[in-house]
Each structure stands twice: as structure tokens, then as C-alpha cells.
Motif scaffolding. Structure first.
Motif, PDB file in Angstrom:
ATOM      1  N   VAL A  47       0.859  -1.189   0.000  1.00 56.53           N
ATOM      2  CA  VAL A  47       0.000   0.000   0.000  1.00 56.53           C
ATOM      3  C   VAL A  47       0.891   1.233   0.000  1.00 56.53           C
ATOM      4  N   LYS A  48       0.793   2.055  -1.047  1.00 54.01           N
ATOM      5  CA  LYS A  48       1.588   3.269  -1.177  1.00 54.01           C
ATOM      6  C   LYS A  48       0.641   4.467  -1.179  1.00 54.01           C
ATOM      7  N   CYS A  49       0.932   5.428  -0.317  1.00 55.73           N
ATOM      8  CA  CYS A  49       0.054   6.598  -0.188  1.00 55.73           C
ATOM      9  C   CYS A  49       0.860   7.861  -0.437  1.00 55.73           C
ATOM     10  N   PHE A  50       0.360   8.716  -1.334  1.00 54.29           N
ATOM     11  CA  PHE A  50       1.028   9.973  -1.675  1.00 54.29           C
ATOM     12  C   PHE A  50       0.060  11.134  -1.444  1.00 54.29           C
ATOM     13  N   THR A  51       0.425  12.053  -0.579  1.00 58.33           N
ATOM     14  CA  THR A  51      -0.375  13.268  -0.374  1.00 58.33           C
ATOM     15  C   THR A  51       0.562  14.468  -0.342  1.00 58.33           C
ATOM     16  N   ASP A  52      -0.021  15.640  -0.560  1.00 55.16           N
ATOM     17  CA  ASP A  52       0.776  16.862  -0.498  1.00 55.16           C
ATOM     18  C   ASP A  52       0.673  17.534   0.866  1.00 55.16           C
ATOM     19  N   ALA A  53       0.354  16.767   1.901  1.00 61.23           N
ATOM     20  CA  ALA A  53       0.279  17.345   3.243  1.00 61.23           C
ATOM     21  C   ALA A  53       1.623  17.913   3.676  1.00 61.23           C
ATOM     22  N   ASP A  54       2.715  17.258   3.266  1.00 62.47           N
ATOM     23  CA  ASP A  54       4.046  17.694   3.684  1.00 62.47           C
ATOM     24  C   ASP A  54       4.921  18.139   2.530  1.00 62.47           C
ATOM     25  N   GLU A  55       4.733  17.559   1.350  1.00 65.50           N
ATOM     26  CA  GLU A  55       5.574  17.924   0.214  1.00 65.50           C
ATOM     27  C   GLU A  55       4.806  17.659  -1.077  1.00 65.50           C
ATOM     28  N   PRO A  56       5.229  18.289  -2.185  1.00 68.84           N
ATOM     29  CA  PRO A  56       4.503  18.104  -3.450  1.00 68.84           C
ATOM     30  C   PRO A  56       4.494  16.640  -3.889  1.00 68.84           C
ATOM     31  N   VAL A  57       3.434  16.261  -4.585  1.00 68.08           N
ATOM     32  CA  VAL A  57       3.327  14.924  -5.161  1.00 68.08           C
ATOM     33  C   VAL A  57       3.862  14.984  -6.587  1.00 68.08           C
ATOM     34  N   ARG A  58       4.814  14.096  -6.908  1.00 72.90           N
ATOM     35  CA  ARG A  58       5.453  14.115  -8.216  1.00 72.90           C
ATOM     36  C   ARG A  58       5.145  12.830  -8.968  1.00 72.90           C
ATOM     37  N   ILE A  59       5.038  12.931 -10.286  1.00 77.74           N
ATOM     38  CA  ILE A  59       4.686  11.783 -11.125  1.00 77.74           C
ATOM     39  C   ILE A  59       5.746  10.686 -11.028  1.00 77.74           C
ATOM     40  N   ALA A  60       7.003  11.062 -10.920  1.00 73.53           N
ATOM     41  CA  ALA A  60       8.062  10.050 -10.871  1.00 73.53           C
ATOM     42  C   ALA A  60       7.937   9.177  -9.630  1.00 73.53           C
ATOM     43  N   ASP A  61       7.513   9.770  -8.513  1.00 75.83           N
ATOM     44  CA  ASP A  61       7.369   8.985  -7.287  1.00 75.83           C
ATOM     45  C   ASP A  61       6.277   7.930  -7.442  1.00 75.83           C
ATOM     46  N   ILE A  62       5.188   8.307  -8.094  1.00 76.80           N
ATOM     47  CA  ILE A  62       4.091   7.359  -8.319  1.00 76.80           C
ATOM     48  C   ILE A  62       4.532   6.270  -9.284  1.00 76.80           C
ATOM     49  N   GLN A  63       5.195   6.654 -10.358  1.00 75.97           N
ATOM     50  CA  GLN A  63       5.687   5.666 -11.328  1.00 75.97           C
ATOM     51  C   GLN A  63       6.653   4.684 -10.675  1.00 75.97           C
ATOM     52  N   ASP A  64       7.561   5.210  -9.848  1.00 79.55           N
ATOM     53  CA  ASP A  64       8.539   4.341  -9.191  1.00 79.55           C
ATOM     54  C   ASP A  64       7.845   3.378  -8.226  1.00 79.55           C
ATOM     55  N   ALA A  65       6.831   3.868  -7.507  1.00 85.84           N
ATOM     56  CA  ALA A  65       6.129   3.011  -6.547  1.00 85.84           C
ATOM     57  C   ALA A  65       5.422   1.863  -7.253  1.00 85.84           C
ATOM     58  N   ILE A  66       4.766   2.170  -8.379  1.00 86.02           N
ATOM     59  CA  ILE A  66       4.065   1.118  -9.114  1.00 86.02           C
ATOM     60  C   ILE A  66       5.066   0.148  -9.727  1.00 86.02           C
ATOM     61  N   ALA A  67       6.154   0.674 -10.265  1.00 91.03           N
ATOM     62  CA  ALA A  67       7.183  -0.209 -10.830  1.00 91.03           C
ATOM     63  C   ALA A  67       7.738  -1.143  -9.763  1.00 91.03           C
ATOM     64  N   GLU A  68       7.921  -0.626  -8.538  1.00 94.54           N
ATOM     65  CA  GLU A  68       8.437  -1.458  -7.450  1.00 94.54           C
ATOM     66  C   GLU A  68       7.420  -2.536  -7.072  1.00 94.54           C
ATOM     67  N   LEU A  69       6.147  -2.154  -7.028  1.00 90.17           N
ATOM     68  CA  LEU A  69       5.119  -3.133  -6.685  1.00 90.17           C
ATOM     69  C   LEU A  69       5.043  -4.259  -7.717  1.00 90.17           C
ATOM     70  N   LEU A  70       5.286  -3.897  -8.983  1.00 83.45           N
ATOM     71  CA  LEU A  70       5.067  -4.861 -10.069  1.00 83.45           C
ATOM     72  C   LEU A  70       6.363  -5.382 -10.663  1.00 83.45           C
ATOM     73  N   VAL A  71       7.471  -5.159  -9.963  1.00 81.26           N
ATOM     74  CA  VAL A  71       8.773  -5.516 -10.538  1.00 81.26           C
ATOM     75  C   VAL A  71       8.873  -7.010 -10.828  1.00 81.26           C
ATOM     76  N   ASP A  72       8.204  -7.811 -10.029  1.00 81.18           N
ATOM     77  CA  ASP A  72       8.240  -9.253 -10.240  1.00 81.18           C
ATOM     78  C   ASP A  72       6.855  -9.729 -10.654  1.00 81.18           C
ATOM     79  N   PRO A  73       6.618  -9.954 -11.954  1.00 84.63           N
ATOM     80  CA  PRO A  73       5.290 -10.384 -12.402  1.00 84.63           C
ATOM     81  C   PRO A  73       4.833 -11.689 -11.765  1.00 84.63           C
ATOM     82  N   ARG A 120      -3.529  -2.305 -19.573  1.00 84.67           N
ATOM     83  CA  ARG A 120      -4.143  -3.427 -20.275  1.00 84.67           C
ATOM     84  C   ARG A 120      -3.093  -4.367 -20.848  1.00 84.67           C
ATOM     85  N   GLN A 121      -1.897  -3.850 -21.081  1.00 79.02           N
ATOM     86  CA  GLN A 121      -0.820  -4.682 -21.614  1.00 79.02           C
ATOM     87  C   GLN A 121       0.175  -5.093 -20.535  1.00 79.02           C
ATOM     88  N   GLY A 122      -0.174  -4.832 -19.265  1.00 83.10           N
ATOM     89  CA  GLY A 122       0.740  -5.098 -18.165  1.00 83.10           C
ATOM     90  C   GLY A 122       0.586  -6.490 -17.593  1.00 83.10           C
TER      91      GLY A 122
END
Length: 628
Positions: A47-73, A120-122
């Protein structure tokens, strides 16, 4: 099955020269969803949660989190839930979730359309995207330039297409609301209507939709995507009535569901101990009033479905070939379509009971369905315009002649010549690139604002493809324009069975309707029914009619190369939404027109700005210009 979640909440979107209104409940919404997924038994490490309560939310952080979750199919993640609360816009009818820096950096947004294509292709068999954000049109050049990026890794190859379900807080073009409510101790707080309704349902407060699953898992109760879609509409409407906001706020959730209704689920709960008791016609949305509120009008999507059913009245296709193509049993009647002009979308007499937008959809469909001359050319090929006049025609290989002051263009295809394309430049410098189809007359309707609002191709009445069954021909004409109007409002959401029936209708008679197949292509793609689309295109090929570009693209057919304008005219998307996913579908625009997607006028149909037309005129071959 392991389940993972990525939860995003962005209250503030601030740029150097522009800022959007600060939201109050987006961060809380993401945190509340985190509490829910953990209560569902999600592994906290997934479970990865991103909010701007403390710092800006960046697209790279979200992409990296999903890549880490799915690194091993092979790790066994079978479901990924992505939730977003914050500001949203739509560009060319496709959504962008705005992250903290989106106003200054156009890539700092989530492009939902491209993310869906990649998912859909993942590797994850079921992806659920939940959006509590506005879907209003982008305002100004800065917002319209926000292209965003996919949150998923670029797919590496083929494989079985995965199911991606999308849940939206509101209809396309509408806002998602936060409302000021009375909290404990008479304090005031803002709450997001959609997320509140979503959590109400997912936490089991609507037991009527909890189904007992026979899969041996615990708890045994499940909430499936299709019942969730319908219940969210009811629960949000009920909550509005409880807060006495139903007259001042209009918000109808939307969803595009691709997963198998028999197996997919989103929540697991204990099933109700006893069957739930009806509270009177489904409460507020049924026959009785709740909380002193009048019975609600029908949901616009359901109204459109009913109008399409009335417009079709399909009983049987003579000969049955089209039914067999789609694997559907033939109907019991023998008369085909009703021979009357069906008028299925005529507004109800009690207009107060019609959903918001129904009258506008009906009136636009009726207006554009009215035929206008000429109804044939001796050459059996050409175009006619209503509501606008062209000054130039560029890029066609066919010989062309203008008539009637830029509103009728006659084309001269050579024997057995394939389709062609032509760029029509209008008096304001904007333009449209449309097919020239032998045996067909193209009809272009323009609105009061000068934008293309409807495109149709009807067989010339001296062609062997002309349908002599006037009732069937006019019924399909009316149906097509109803679909166009509903698609423009984002409420064309037929289920799989309705799509099958619409597909049969689209290819009935002597010739398929190229535009109706084009429109159905997007709905079939959204529903994960590519095989049905490929069957429709095969039927078109059987009658010698090339599929239009968008349909070929979505069916996975080759759309690149010099032959594209003839094999899938006009060689570029006709629906503006189609431009958004080109790169994700493996299509690369030539460098000299790579900037075209940013030069479209906001509209359902592709309508090029004057700057785009200048680029196209240098790109099209042959460059010959035919002045009106």
C-alpha cells in the motif's frame, strides 16, 4: 491473490502564474481509502500513499512506486487499486489528474487514457482506477497543454489483455464537488461527496449489493464492479437528499467497466445474515420519495440506453448472416427493422422527469439526423456540408469539383479506386481531414460555434449499396446520431449485450455504416471486446468498405505507412480522443506534424486549428489545392 493499492491525494495545484482553488478533502480522502484497504487485509508493504500534506506529489514517485510493486510479475499481485483525489481536467475527452506542479510542468499529471492502455498490456489481471476529480474541459492554453504521463511502465510485449475498470466521481464535462457540512461540535468541514459515497458502499452500508461468492475465500461476501457502479449513483443521490443539496448540486458518478462480471470483485465483506429488505423502490431512485424529496429523474446513461433500444427495435436481420457473425441467435421476427420512423429519443412528455442533458442530447440527435441534399452524385462519391462553408480542399488524389459555394464537393474515383482523404479548409482557417469513400456521400454538420459536430457516410441513392428499406435506413441514421450526441456527453456506456446488438445493427443491410462502426469501436475497446470489433471490420471488408482509421487502430490493425489513407482513411484519428493514445499504441507521427495533437480544437471530432492546417498542408501529398 495479493492486492496492492496506490492512493493519491492532492489539495493544492500551484503554478508560477496560476493557481487552482485549494481543496479541503483530497488528502483526507486518500488517507480514508488507506484505512479501508488495510481493513480489507491488504499487505501494508503493498500500500503506497502519496499526499501533499508535507511535500509536493510528483509523477516520478508514483511511477517508481508502481514499478516497485510490479517488478516481479510472478509475485502474484492479481489486483491493483489506484485512487486519486484532487483537481482534474479533460483534454480531447480524456482525463488528466493534476499533481502539485502540473501547471508549470505539463508532464506532472497522470494521463488516465495512456495509463489504461499501458495497464491493459501489463502484468496485473485486474486494475481498478478510482477518480474523485473534476472532468471539466481544460481552460486556456496552459491547461490544454497538460499532456501528463502514464503511471505504468511501458509494456514490453503482447500477452492477454488485462481488465481495467474506471470509476469516476462525475460525468464527462462535469465537476466533482466538496460540500460544507455540519460536523461534531457544530464545526464546519468540507467533505468530498463521491469519496464519502464510495466508502459508504465499500464498507458494507448497502448490503443489497453484497453477493456471496462461491470461491472458498473469506469473508465470503463480495462487491462486484457492475453493482458498485449502479449503487454509487443511488448512494450519492441519497446523500445529497439527506444534506438537502439535491436542488443546488448535480453530480452523477460514471464508470467504464471491462472486467468479467462473474468473477471480478473490489471488496470482500461478511455477507448479510438475512436478505436485505427493500426500502421502497430502491429508495430515492425508485418509486417512493425519501426525506421529503421528490422522486429523482432517471440516470442519463440509463435514459440513453432506453432511447437506443426504442430507436433500434431490431427483430431479425434478413438472411441471418450478420447474426451468425457475432455468434448471436436470430430473433423470432421476420420483418427486420420496424418500417416506421422510430423516433426513439423523443423527449418524454413529463420533461421534469427527464435527466439533466436528455433534452439536449435528443434535440442534437434529431437535428443532425435530418437528411439534406444532394442525396446522390453521378460519380457516387463526394461530400456535403451543413452549417459551414469550405474555401479549399487539399491533399486528395481523386479529381474534385466544388459546387454550391463551398458546401458540396464532388469526387471522381477511378475504377476500383480505394478510399481517399481530403483536408477541408473552412473560412476561419480551421479545418477537418475526412475520408472520401467510393459509393458514399459524406455528410458534415457544423455547430453554431463552427466546430464539426457530426460526421456520417450514407450510400449514394444510385449506388448498389443504397438501402431501399427506408425504415431500416432512417432508424439506423437516427440511432447513429443518438450515439454521437451521447458520446459527446460521455454517457454512451452500453453493456456487452447491448454492444452486440448495436454491432449487428451497424452492419445490417446492403452495407455497414462506417461511422457507427467507428463509434462502436471506442465502446468495444472500453469494454475489452476487441474480438467483436475485429468481426465488424471483417464484415466491412467483405463488402469492400475500408474501416475508418480509429476503428482499425483500436482493432490492432496496421495503420502506418503510405497506404493508410486508403486502407484506413483518413490516415489519422477522426475522434479527438484517438490522438491521445497514439504513441501508447505504437504509432509515431512524422516529425513535421508531431505537434498536431496540441493544435486541436476542443471537440468530440478532430477539428484542426488554423496553425494545424498550415502544418497539414505541407505534409499532405499530393499538395494540390482545390479552391471553392
Amino acid at each position: 491473490m495479493s492486492r496492492a493499492a496506490v492512493l493519491i491525494g492532492v489539495n493544492k495545484v500551484v503554478g508560477r502564474n496560476q493557481r487552482l482553488a485549494v481543496l479541503n478533502d483530497a488528502v483526507r480522502g486518500a488517507l480514508a481509502m488507506r484505512d479501508w484497504v488495510l481493513a480489507q487485509g491488504f499487505d501494508p508493504d503493498l500500500v503506497k500513499c502519496f499526499t501533499d500534506a508535507d511535500e509536493p506529489v510528483r509523477i516520478a514517485d508514483i511511477q517508481d512506486a508502481i514499478a516497485e510493486l510490479l517488478v516481479d510479475p510472478m509475485a502474484g499481485i492479481g489486483q491493483l487499486l489506484v485512487y486519486f483525489a484532487g483537481h482534474g481536467i479533460n483534454v480531447s475527452g480524456t482525463e488528466r489528474w493534476l499533481l502539485s506542479k502540473a501547471l508549470d510542468m505539463p508532464s506532472e499529471a497522470v494521463n488516465v487514457e495512456i495509463s489504461v492502455i499501458d495497464a491493459r498490456q501489463g502484468s496485473v489481471s485486474h486494475v481498478v482506477l478510482i477518480s474523485d476529480a473534476c472532468r471539466t474541459a481544460a481552460v486556456g492554453v496552459a491547461q490544454q497543454s497538460i499532456q501528463g504521463a502514464s503511471i505504468f511502465l511501458t509494456p514490453t510485449g503482447g500477452g492477454t489483455a488485462k481488465a481495467v475498470d474506471r470509476f469516476y466521481a462525475c460525468a464527462l464535462g462535469d465537476p466533482s464537488h466538496e460540500v460544507n457540512i455540519q460536523a461534531a461540535g457544530n464545526a464546519k468541514e468540507f467533505r468530498a461527496l463521491y469519496t464519502d459515497a464510495l466508502l459508504d458502499v465499500l464498507q458494507g452500508h448497502e448490503p443489497a449489493i453484497i453477493e456471496t461468492a462461491a470461491d472458498g475465500l473469506s469473508p465470503a461476501g463480495v462487491i462486484r464492479p457492475w453493482p458498485l457502479r449502479d449503487q454509487l449513483e443511488k448512494t450519492l443521490a441519497k446523500n445529497l437528499a439527506v444534506r438537502k443539496l439535491q436542488l443546488s448540486i448535480s453530480q452523477t458518478p460514471d464508470a467504464i467497466i471491462m472486467s468479467d462480471p462473474r468473477w471480478a470483485w473490489i471488496a470482500r465483506l461478511d455477507p448479510p445474515a438475512t436478505p436485505p429488505v427493500s426500502r421502497g423502490g430502491d429508495g430515492m431512485l425508485g418509486g417512493g420519495a425519501m426525506f421529503g424529496a421528490p422522486p429523482a429523474a432517471p440516470i442519463l446513461r440509463d435514459w440513453v440506453d432506453a432511447a437506443m433500444a426504442r430507436a433500434m427495435r431490431l427483430q431479425a436481420i434478413p438472411g441471418g448472416a450478420d447474426d451468425r457473425m457475432l455468434g448471436r441467435p436470430r430473433g423470432g421476427g421476420a420483418g427486420g427493422f420496424d418500417d416506421q420512423l422510430l423516433g426513439g429519443y423523443t423527449p418524454p412528455v413529463q420533461l421534469a422527469r427527464s435527466p439533466d442533458g436528455a433534452v439536449n442530447i435528443a434535440e442534437a440527435a434529431r437535428r443532425n439526423a435530418v437528411d439534406f441534399p444532394p442525396r446522390h452524385f453521378e460519380t457516387r462519391c463526394g461530400l456535403k456540408l451543413r452549417g459551414a462553408k469550405a474555401v479549399e480542399a487539399v491533399g486528395a488524389r481523386m479529381r474534385l469539383d466544388w459546387e454550391h459555394d463551398g458546401q458540396v464537393l464532388r469526387a471522381y474515383p477511378e475504377a476500383a479506386q480505394a478510399a481517399d482523404r481530403v483536408l477541408l479548409i473552412l473560412r476561419d482557417g480551421s479545418g477537418v481531414l475526412v475520408p472520401l469513400l467510393p459509393e458514399f456521400i459524406g455528410e458534415l454538420n457544423f455547430g453554431d460555434d463552427g466546430r464539426l459536430v457530426s460526421l456520417a457516410y450514407e450510400a449514394s441513392d444510385n449506388s448498389p449499396l443504397y438501402d431501399l428499406n427506408e425504415g431500416r435506413r432512417m432508424a439506423r441514421r437516427e440511432l447513429r446520431e443518438l450515439v454521437v450526441s451521447a458520446l459527446g456527453r460521455g454517457v454512451f456506456r452500453p453493456g456487452p449485450d447491448k454492444l452486440d446488438t448495436l454491432g449487428v445493427t451497424a452492419v445490417a443491410g446492403p452495407a455497414p455504416d462506417p461511422v457507427l462502426v467507428l463509434l462502436l469501436a471506442y465502446a468495444l475497446d472500453d469494454a475489452g471486446m476487441r474480438d467483436r470489433l475485429q468481426q465488424l471490420i471483417a464484415r466491412m471488408h467483405d463488402t469492400g468498405i475500408p474501416p475508418l482509421y480509429d476503428a482499425a487502430l483500436l482493432a490492432g490493425l496496421p495503420v502506418d505507412g503510405p497506404a493508410a489513407p486508403a486502407s484506413c482513411p483518413p490516415g489519422m484519428p477522426l475522434i479527438s480522443r484517438g490522438w491521445v493514445g497514439l504513441a501508447a499504441r505504437g504509432v509515431t507521427l512524422p516529425s513535421e506534424i508531431a505537434g498536431l495533437p496540441q493544435l486541436l480544437r476542443p471537440a468530440l471530432w478532430t477539428h484542426f486549428s488554423a496553425a494545424a492546417c498550415a502544418l497539414l498542408k505541407t505534409h499532405l501529398s499530393p499538395p494540390e489545392v482545390h479552391h471553392a
